[in-house]
Design a protein around this motif. Structure first.
Motif, PDB file in Angstrom:
ATOM      1  N   THR A  70      -7.833   7.440  -0.404  1.00  0.00           N
ATOM      2  CA  THR A  70      -6.790   7.677   0.601  1.00  0.00           C
ATOM      3  C   THR A  70      -5.455   7.055   0.229  1.00  0.00           C
ATOM      4  O   THR A  70      -4.438   7.330   0.876  1.00  0.00           O
ATOM      5  CB  THR A  70      -7.235   7.100   1.957  1.00  0.00           C
ATOM      6  OG1 THR A  70      -7.480   5.699   1.812  1.00  0.00           O
ATOM      7  CG2 THR A  70      -8.514   7.779   2.439  1.00  0.00           C
ATOM      8  N   GLY A  71      -5.451   6.242  -0.777  1.00  0.00           N
ATOM      9  CA  GLY A  71      -4.219   5.581  -1.197  1.00  0.00           C
ATOM     10  C   GLY A  71      -4.526   4.464  -2.167  1.00  0.00           C
ATOM     11  O   GLY A  71      -5.658   4.347  -2.675  1.00  0.00           O
ATOM     12  N   TYR A  72      -3.524   3.629  -2.406  1.00  0.00           N
ATOM     13  CA  TYR A  72      -3.672   2.549  -3.383  1.00  0.00           C
ATOM     14  C   TYR A  72      -3.062   1.260  -2.825  1.00  0.00           C
ATOM     15  O   TYR A  72      -2.104   1.294  -2.050  1.00  0.00           O
ATOM     16  CB  TYR A  72      -2.996   2.916  -4.702  1.00  0.00           C
ATOM     17  CG  TYR A  72      -3.678   4.063  -5.415  1.00  0.00           C
ATOM     18  CD1 TYR A  72      -4.643   3.830  -6.374  1.00  0.00           C
ATOM     19  CD2 TYR A  72      -3.360   5.381  -5.085  1.00  0.00           C
ATOM     20  CE1 TYR A  72      -5.289   4.874  -7.014  1.00  0.00           C
ATOM     21  CE2 TYR A  72      -3.999   6.442  -5.715  1.00  0.00           C
ATOM     22  CZ  TYR A  72      -4.967   6.182  -6.676  1.00  0.00           C
ATOM     23  OH  TYR A  72      -5.614   7.224  -7.289  1.00  0.00           O
TER      24      TYR A  72
ATOM     25  N   PRO B  49      -7.745   1.352  -5.768  1.00  0.00           N
ATOM     26  CA  PRO B  49      -7.744   2.509  -4.848  1.00  0.00           C
ATOM     27  C   PRO B  49      -8.368   2.130  -3.508  1.00  0.00           C
ATOM     28  O   PRO B  49      -9.232   1.252  -3.437  1.00  0.00           O
ATOM     29  CB  PRO B  49      -8.598   3.542  -5.592  1.00  0.00           C
ATOM     30  CG  PRO B  49      -9.486   2.734  -6.483  1.00  0.00           C
ATOM     31  CD  PRO B  49      -8.696   1.516  -6.878  1.00  0.00           C
TER      32      PRO B  49
ATOM     33  N   GLN C  90       0.840  -1.194   0.000  1.00  0.00           N
ATOM     34  CA  GLN C  90       0.000   0.000   0.000  1.00  0.00           C
ATOM     35  C   GLN C  90       0.880   1.250   0.000  1.00  0.00           C
ATOM     36  O   GLN C  90       1.952   1.276   0.601  1.00  0.00           O
ATOM     37  CB  GLN C  90      -0.923   0.011   1.218  1.00  0.00           C
ATOM     38  CG  GLN C  90      -1.943  -1.117   1.226  1.00  0.00           C
ATOM     39  CD  GLN C  90      -2.826  -1.108   2.443  1.00  0.00           C
ATOM     40  OE1 GLN C  90      -2.457  -0.584   3.487  1.00  0.00           O
ATOM     41  NE2 GLN C  90      -4.009  -1.693   2.317  1.00  0.00           N
ATOM     42  N   ALA C  91       0.396   2.291  -0.681  1.00  0.00           N
ATOM     43  CA  ALA C  91       1.125   3.553  -0.739  1.00  0.00           C
ATOM     44  C   ALA C  91       0.144   4.673  -1.061  1.00  0.00           C
ATOM     45  O   ALA C  91      -1.012   4.420  -1.435  1.00  0.00           O
ATOM     46  CB  ALA C  91       2.241   3.505  -1.779  1.00  0.00           C
ATOM     47  N   ALA C  92       0.626   5.895  -0.948  1.00  0.00           N
ATOM     48  CA  ALA C  92      -0.244   7.049  -1.170  1.00  0.00           C
ATOM     49  C   ALA C  92      -0.593   7.227  -2.641  1.00  0.00           C
ATOM     50  O   ALA C  92      -1.673   7.731  -2.990  1.00  0.00           O
ATOM     51  CB  ALA C  92       0.428   8.316  -0.625  1.00  0.00           C
ATOM     52  N   THR C  93       0.298   6.809  -3.549  1.00  0.00           N
ATOM     53  CA  THR C  93       0.036   6.942  -4.978  1.00  0.00           C
ATOM     54  C   THR C  93       0.049   5.575  -5.641  1.00  0.00           C
ATOM     55  O   THR C  93       0.642   4.614  -5.129  1.00  0.00           O
ATOM     56  CB  THR C  93       1.087   7.836  -5.655  1.00  0.00           C
ATOM     57  OG1 THR C  93       2.373   7.175  -5.603  1.00  0.00           O
ATOM     58  CG2 THR C  93       1.182   9.199  -4.946  1.00  0.00           C
ATOM     59  N   ALA C  94      -0.576   5.502  -6.805  1.00  0.00           N
ATOM     60  CA  ALA C  94      -0.624   4.238  -7.540  1.00  0.00           C
ATOM     61  C   ALA C  94       0.772   3.793  -7.955  1.00  0.00           C
ATOM     62  O   ALA C  94       1.121   2.611  -7.853  1.00  0.00           O
ATOM     63  CB  ALA C  94      -1.519   4.398  -8.764  1.00  0.00           C
ATOM     64  N   ALA C  95       1.586   4.741  -8.413  1.00  0.00           N
ATOM     65  CA  ALA C  95       2.931   4.394  -8.860  1.00  0.00           C
ATOM     66  C   ALA C  95       3.766   3.842  -7.715  1.00  0.00           C
ATOM     67  O   ALA C  95       4.504   2.862  -7.868  1.00  0.00           O
ATOM     68  CB  ALA C  95       3.610   5.615  -9.480  1.00  0.00           C
ATOM     69  N   ALA C  96       3.634   4.454  -6.548  1.00  0.00           N
ATOM     70  CA  ALA C  96       4.420   4.002  -5.394  1.00  0.00           C
ATOM     71  C   ALA C  96       3.975   2.618  -4.939  1.00  0.00           C
ATOM     72  O   ALA C  96       4.797   1.784  -4.555  1.00  0.00           O
ATOM     73  CB  ALA C  96       4.297   5.011  -4.257  1.00  0.00           C
TER      74      ALA C  96
END
Length: 237
Positions: free
Chosen positions: A112-114, A99, A58-64
């Protein structure tokens, strides 16, 4: 003559065992037809195991999130290589990105994140080593494990044993009916096969709580039952 043969067939075939007799008027051999259904069974120790190993990040952005799961999955694949698992026995079965939402009354859902997930299916040809390999996968970054499902490298060979057992059981039952009717089994007229039946041990799911334990994982093969169902038609004379 036809009427006499038909009457003989109807009189000598036990009602519980006979089914789908030829239509009235058909020319029958001199004798009685007997239909027997039998199931052959064998129990053998499985010789291979299959499980799914996954990485969830899990991360704040899809790429991360995708980058995090990709990095951890590289560690999982490297652990499989070190364990001596052939690349042909490792297959990617799932990659997903979703998401994550926060829900509040009278407000639209807010992202809230991905969460990114990737899963590989792994076949272990040595069940005794699969538990240690499973622990190595977890140490390398796998945080989602499902399995194992136990089976056979050559399922047809095991099924053939069940088929032979089914034929022997059908023959023994036909001999019993023939003797009771004062006849003998002359020959087999036809054989038809139903679907094979495999009853493996139930798969075991390992959650994160189990993964974090210090004890080594042990996989026991036990025994699996394989069955084959045949419908055999005999000629009794």
């Amino acid at each position: 003559m036809r009427g006499l043969i038909w009457a003989m067939a109807m009189a000598t075939v036990p009602a519980a065992a006979a089914a789908q007799l030829p239509p009235v008027g058909a020319i029958l051999p001199e004798g009685a037809l007997l239909d027997v259904q039998a199931e052959g069974k064998v129990r053998r120790e499985p010789d291979q195991a299959q499980l799914n190993a996954g990485v969830v990040a899990q991360a704040a952005t899809a790429a991360a999130a995708m980058q995090a799961q990709a990095t951890r999955m590289q560690g999982v694949l490297a652990a499989l290589d070190r364990a001596g698992i052939a690349r042909g026995d490792v297959q990617t079965t799932r990659v997903s990105l979703q998401p994550q939402y926060r829900y509040a009354d009278n407000q639209p859902p807010a992202i809230t994140g991905y969460q990114a997930t990737s899963t590989v299916s792994v076949r272990f040809r040595d069940i005794a080593r699969s538990g240690a390999a499973l622990d190595a996968l977890v140490a390398a970054g796998a945080n989602q494990i499902e399995g194992p499902t136990l089976g056979f490298a050559d399922p047809e060979a095991v099924l053939d044993e069940a088929r032979r057992d089914a034929v022997a059981r059908a023959r023994a039952r036909a001999e019993l009916y023939a003797k009771a009717a004062g006849l003998r089994v002359a020959r087999i007229v036809s054989i038809s096969e139903g679907g094979p039946v495999l009853s493996p041990p139930m798969p075991v799911a390992y959650g994160l709580a189990r993964v974090q334990a210090k004890a080594d994982t042990e996989i026991r093969a036990g025994e699996s039952e394989v069955g084959a169902t045949l419908s055999v038609r005999f000629l009794l004379q």
